[in-house]
Scaffold this motif. Structure first.
Motif, PDB file in Angstrom:
ATOM      1  N   ILE A 167       4.889  -8.014  -6.947  1.00 34.24           N
ATOM      2  CA  ILE A 167       4.885  -7.255  -8.207  1.00 34.24           C
ATOM      3  C   ILE A 167       3.509  -7.366  -8.871  1.00 34.24           C
ATOM      4  CG2 ILE A 167       5.858  -7.148 -10.520  1.00 34.24           C
ATOM      5  CD1 ILE A 167       8.528  -7.930  -9.394  1.00 34.24           C
ATOM      6  N   ASP A 168       2.942  -8.581  -8.871  1.00 36.23           N
ATOM      7  CA  ASP A 168       1.632  -8.777  -9.487  1.00 36.23           C
ATOM      8  C   ASP A 168       0.581  -7.898  -8.808  1.00 36.23           C
ATOM      9  OD1 ASP A 168       2.796 -10.659 -11.132  1.00 36.23           O
ATOM     10  OD2 ASP A 168       2.099 -12.380  -9.960  1.00 36.23           O
ATOM     11  N   TRP A 169       0.614  -7.821  -7.473  1.00 33.69           N
ATOM     12  CA  TRP A 169      -0.367  -7.043  -6.722  1.00 33.69           C
ATOM     13  C   TRP A 169      -0.290  -5.579  -7.124  1.00 33.69           C
ATOM     14  CZ3 TRP A 169      -1.062  -2.993  -3.400  1.00 33.69           C
ATOM     15  CH2 TRP A 169      -2.205  -2.987  -2.591  1.00 33.69           C
ATOM     16  N   LEU A 170       0.920  -5.038  -7.222  1.00 35.84           N
ATOM     17  CA  LEU A 170       1.094  -3.630  -7.589  1.00 35.84           C
ATOM     18  C   LEU A 170       0.762  -3.384  -9.060  1.00 35.84           C
ATOM     19  CD1 LEU A 170       4.379  -2.932  -5.617  1.00 35.84           C
ATOM     20  CD2 LEU A 170       2.189  -1.767  -5.264  1.00 35.84           C
ATOM     21  N   GLU A 173       0.821  -1.213   0.000  1.00 34.96           N
ATOM     22  CA  GLU A 173       0.000   0.000   0.000  1.00 34.96           C
ATOM     23  C   GLU A 173       0.856   1.265   0.000  1.00 34.96           C
ATOM     24  OE1 GLU A 173      -2.790  -3.178   1.389  1.00 34.96           O
ATOM     25  OE2 GLU A 173      -0.672  -2.718   1.658  1.00 34.96           O
ATOM     26  N   ILE A 174       2.000   1.218   0.685  1.00 35.06           N
ATOM     27  CA  ILE A 174       2.880   2.395   0.712  1.00 35.06           C
ATOM     28  C   ILE A 174       3.542   2.590  -0.651  1.00 35.06           C
ATOM     29  CG2 ILE A 174       4.997   3.329   1.734  1.00 35.06           C
ATOM     30  CD1 ILE A 174       4.126   2.192   4.398  1.00 35.06           C
ATOM     31  N   THR A 209       3.847   0.073 -14.924  1.00 34.20           N
ATOM     32  CA  THR A 209       4.873  -0.716 -14.238  1.00 34.20           C
ATOM     33  C   THR A 209       5.526  -1.694 -15.222  1.00 34.20           C
ATOM     34  OG1 THR A 209       3.207  -2.320 -13.527  1.00 34.20           O
ATOM     35  CG2 THR A 209       3.772  -0.544 -11.991  1.00 34.20           C
ATOM     36  N   LEU A 210       6.805  -1.947 -14.989  1.00 31.63           N
ATOM     37  CA  LEU A 210       7.586  -2.866 -15.817  1.00 31.63           C
ATOM     38  C   LEU A 210       8.281  -3.888 -14.945  1.00 31.63           C
ATOM     39  CD1 LEU A 210       9.467  -0.228 -18.040  1.00 31.63           C
ATOM     40  CD2 LEU A 210       7.489  -1.603 -18.746  1.00 31.63           C
ATOM     41  N   ARG A 211       8.564  -5.050 -15.547  1.00 33.12           N
ATOM     42  CA  ARG A 211       9.446  -6.038 -14.947  1.00 33.12           C
ATOM     43  C   ARG A 211      10.717  -6.107 -15.794  1.00 33.12           C
ATOM     44  NH1 ARG A 211       4.183  -7.792 -14.614  1.00 33.12           N
ATOM     45  NH2 ARG A 211       3.482  -8.839 -12.705  1.00 33.12           N
ATOM     46  N   SER A 231      -5.271 -12.221   1.223  1.00 30.88           N
ATOM     47  CA  SER A 231      -4.570 -11.658   0.072  1.00 30.88           C
ATOM     48  C   SER A 231      -3.086 -11.422   0.342  1.00 30.88           C
ATOM     49  CB  SER A 231      -5.227 -10.334  -0.339  1.00 30.88           C
ATOM     50  OG  SER A 231      -5.039  -9.342   0.670  1.00 30.88           O
ATOM     51  N   PHE A 232      -2.654 -11.585   1.595  1.00 30.82           N
ATOM     52  CA  PHE A 232      -1.238 -11.415   1.901  1.00 30.82           C
ATOM     53  C   PHE A 232      -0.464 -12.677   1.504  1.00 30.82           C
ATOM     54  CE2 PHE A 232      -3.243  -8.251   4.533  1.00 30.82           C
ATOM     55  CZ  PHE A 232      -2.346  -7.188   4.511  1.00 30.82           C
ATOM     56  N   LEU A 233       0.833 -12.522   1.354  1.00 26.07           N
ATOM     57  CA  LEU A 233       1.673 -13.659   0.941  1.00 26.07           C
ATOM     58  C   LEU A 233       1.549 -14.822   1.905  1.00 26.07           C
ATOM     59  CD1 LEU A 233       4.930 -11.649   0.126  1.00 26.07           C
ATOM     60  CD2 LEU A 233       3.316 -12.590  -1.540  1.00 26.07           C
ATOM     61  N   ASN A 234       1.557 -14.512   3.199  1.00 28.55           N
ATOM     62  CA  ASN A 234       1.559 -15.535   4.244  1.00 28.55           C
ATOM     63  C   ASN A 234       1.342 -14.837   5.576  1.00 28.55           C
ATOM     64  OD1 ASN A 234       4.145 -14.380   4.860  1.00 28.55           O
ATOM     65  ND2 ASN A 234       5.079 -15.755   3.364  1.00 28.55           N
ATOM     66  N   ASP A 235       1.323 -15.627   6.657  1.00 26.42           N
ATOM     67  CA  ASP A 235       1.153 -15.048   7.990  1.00 26.42           C
ATOM     68  C   ASP A 235       2.319 -14.139   8.357  1.00 26.42           C
ATOM     69  OD1 ASP A 235      -1.238 -16.299   8.310  1.00 26.42           O
ATOM     70  OD2 ASP A 235      -0.546 -17.807   9.745  1.00 26.42           O
TER      71      ASP A 235
END
Length: 733
Positions: free
Chosen positions: A208-211, A181-182, A218-220, A298-302
């Motif tokens: 990266i996918d989320w952003l 989010e930041i 955006t580029l990779r 939706s987060f990667l993990n805990d």
């Protein structure tokens, strides 16, 4: 003669390249010989595969082995001691027998009087001194061509290691992990779009996918050049090099990866966490809080949830709304989030509030969850000890602090806790035996209350009573040589020479030098100090000599000295514990058991370091039920520490006895992942009990993840049918 510069660093690529470039620069400017120690024992870490990055001639010229690095450890002079010299003074005064050590990751290491602009230029030029493999060199040229004439902002998003790494999950990393989010608000604030592209660099493609799904433009890196047939380290380096060609780098505050890219490319770098306006940060935190409360999946993990919570916690504290975070932490723990950091944050909330009962309950929950990081349990126990000391309750405080230091003595609360314990009224409970005089002398407090206890000095005194000897942190970066030199400097003072204080310091110094290249000389010095006065007047020198004997495996002489100590100081139980171990080696089992029960009476574990040996003795005496009960007590006391849990399972496998904690062990294996020992242990127990398919699935996952300890390798291979089964079971702990 030519001085020698030694560079070593044991973490990620960026953090290694920063001191490597510093060392190359200084060696070039001073004519020093450069030696590079690039630790690569863990083949799971991509930095261990450096032969695919650096050209063979570069490695042959500079790199040294782990064995050679160990021999050079006590010859190290840390950077903070030689950086006071000018370049010419360094050339004139450097000791050719010493290694001038560089590991600093904050930026280029400099000598006194050097011009910062010239240092920056030389640092960039040092990149050309590194020879890369032809494949990497070719791709670097392609990146140069892709960036030619383009204004691209590079965003470094560091999410993987600090959210999923086993050890990182017990600590807050707000200067490494920054929530998406930041980053998103920063891109919007900066006007990112098709005309102002942003190159996203991350160790986590999902971030990266989320952003990219929320921000156009955006580029990779693969959008700019073709990247095929690369291993992980090669890909990481090329991402770093691409960042160095950007017009601006936006990154977390603590990112060696980004700093080295900025330095070699002369690119300005911006801290993403400090660059937002207050309204933009408010929007980011509102969105983050909403996602944590409504869309945690939706987060990667805990682990990412925990690190994101750290940022939200800071923000809510600033807004005076910390109570909202306590509710969020409680919900996460109730929903089964067992990331150690969550328990630590909940404990710190209770500590700040002075709530002893709530802190004790959090500690109980953390132990029940079997969180596999001892330093978190140690921090919680230490916070509890501090509250008890503040309430004048030295007995409970001593019990908690003793257990906390056993598990992990180096953390934010330990120094204050030991100092407060020293200033408190005497405790009815025994602590670890150490000589306060030495701590006073080394810290130069000379009997005055110390503002801060030098924990490393204390650990040198008590390390043989702890979970391990903590040799790594005590000797890292020449810390042992630095402390030894401080002790020698105090010894040389006029008011110290010829006094009992000199004897105390020499005896203390012997413990440090036991880890050096000449332990026999250190042992001889410690014996001289131990013989310098009757044992009743010379307890500490005798204690150190006895422990040094034990370290040198001179068990008969150690038995003699521990017997003397136990007789002279009957109220100090730890001497009985080490005496029991030496008696046990001589086969006098019943006598040894009496001594073990002096140090740890039935039902009361005071010094956990002696418990595994006592269990071995009970096994030898065929007192299996007592051994089982003692092992279970040990597991409870240590929060199911992996070392002891491994020993308990191996013992069950070896003896054929039941293992009553299978549900807990299975849960730990599922939470810790395939990189830890629990998966291998579960696989062997399942196989023994006839659950063949599940056993093989877990054994294969443990083998693939590198989480099989050496002592369990044969058992895991047997589960998979790779070797004939060892009927004797795994080796004892």
């Amino acid at each position: 003669m030519v001085p020698s510069i030694l560079m070593s660093r044991n973490d990620g690529l960026g953090a290694r390249l920063i001191p490597l470039l510093s060392a190359l620069r200084l060696a070039q400017s001073t004519g020093a010989t450069l030696r590079v120690h690039w630790p690569s024992q863990d083949q799971r870490a991509n930095v261990s595969h450096y032969h695919g990055l650096f050209a063979p001639e570069f490695c042959a010229r500079y790199f040294i082995t782990d064995a050679e690095a160990r021999t050079r450890r006590l010859r190290i002079i840390p950077a903070n001691r030689f950086q006071k010299l000018t370049p010419q003074q360094f050339i004139d005064q450097a000791d050719p027998e010493a290694d001038y050590f560089i590991e600093e990751t904050t930026g280029p290491a400099t000598l006194s009087g050097e011009d910062p602009a010239e240092v920056a230029r030389q640092y960039r030029a040092a990149m050309s001194m590194i020879s890369f493999t032809p494949k990497i060199r070719q791709m670097m040229d392609q990146i140069d061509a892709a960036f030619a004439g383009r204004q691209v902002t590079a965003y470094h998003i560091r999410h993987g290691d600090v959210t999923s790494s086993y050890r990182a999950r017990g600590k807050a990393w707000p200067n490494k992990y920054v929530p998406p989010e930041i980053y998103l608000e920063h891109m919007r604030q900066s006007g990112t779009g098709p005309d102002r592209p942003a190159l996203l660099i991350s160790d986590t493609p999902a971030s990266i996918d989320w952003l990219a799904a929320r921000q156009p433009g955006t580029l990779r890196l693969p959008d700019l050049i073709r990247l095929e047939g690369l291993d992980s380290l090669q890909f990481d380096f090329l991402e770093l090099y691409a960042m160095s060609r950007a017009s601006l780098i936006v990154a977390p505050e603590m990112s060696g990866f980004s700093r080295v890219a900025a330095a070699i490319g002369a690119v300005p770098i911006e801290d993403v966490g400090q660059s937002l306006t207050d309204p933009a940060m408010g929007q980011a935190m509102t969105a983050l809080q909403q996602r944590l409360e409504q869309d945690a999946g939706s987060f990667l993990n805990d682990g990412e949830i925990a690190q994101a919570t750290v940022h939200l916690r800071r923000w809510l504290d600033k807004q005076g709304e910390a109570a909202e975070l306590s509710d969020l932490l409680d919900r996460q723990l109730d929903q089964g989030n067992t990331v150690p950091l969550m328990y630590r944050m909940r404990a710190e909330d209770a500590y700040r509030a002075g709530d002893i009962a709530a802190l004790a309950e959090t500690g109980r929950q953390a132990r029940d969850a079997m969180i596999p990081l001892p330093h978190v349990l140690s921090e919680i126990d230490t916070m509890r000890a501090l509250l008890h000391l503040g309430a004048g309750q030295t007995g409970p405080a001593t019990i908690l602090l003793r257990r906390a230091l056993y598990q992990w003595p180096l953390h934010a609360f330990s120094s204050a806790a030991v100092r407060n314990w020293q200033l408190a009224p005497p405790s009815p409970e025994p602590f670890y035996p150490f000589e306060p005089l030495v701590l006073d002398l080394v810290s130069l407090s000379r009997g005055e209350p110390q503002k801060r206890v030098d924990m490393r000095s204390l650990i040198w005194e008590i390390r043989h009573f702890l979970a391990n000897t903590f040799r790594g942190p005590l000797t890292a970066a020449g810390a042992d040589a630095d402390l030894r030199d401080r002790v020698l400097a105090v010894e040389a003072q006029d008011d110290i020479r010829g006094t009992p204080a000199e004897r105390a310091l020499k005896s203390f110094r012997s413990q440090i030098e036991m880890e050096g290249p000449d332990p026999e000389s250190a042992l001889a010095m410690s014996r001289e100090m131990a013989d310098d006065a009757p044992i009743a007047e010379n307890r500490w020198a005798a204690q150190r000599f006895a422990l040094n004997l034990l370290q040198m495996r001179k068990y008969q002489r150690a038995r003699f000295w521990f017997a003397r100590l136990a007789e002279a100081f009957p109220d100090e139980p730890v001497y009985a514990g080490y005496l029991a171990g030496t008696i046990m080696r001589d086969g006098e089992n019943e006598i040894a058991l009496e001594q073990f029960q002096r140090v740890n009476p039935p039902g009361k574990l005071r010094y956990l370091v002696f418990v595994p040996r006592q269990i071995q003795l009970l096994d030898r005496l065929k007192r299996d039920d007592e051994a089982d009960a003692l092992y279970d007590q040990l597991l409870e006391e240590t929060g199911w520490a992996e070392t002891h849990l491994t020993g308990r399972v191996r013992r069950a496998l070896r003896s054929g006895r039941p293992f009553p904690h299978m549900p807990r062990l299975t849960r730990l294996a599922d939470e810790a992942g395939p990189h830890r020992a629990a998966g291998a242990l579960v696989a062997q127990l399942l196989h023994r009990d006839g659950h063949i398919d599940e056993a093989r699935r877990r054994a294969q996952a443990a083998l693939d993840g590198g989480g099989v300890p050496i002592g369990d390798m044969q058992g895991v291979q047997a589960v998979l049918g790779l070797t004939p089964e060892n009927k004797e079971g795994p080796a004892p702990e």
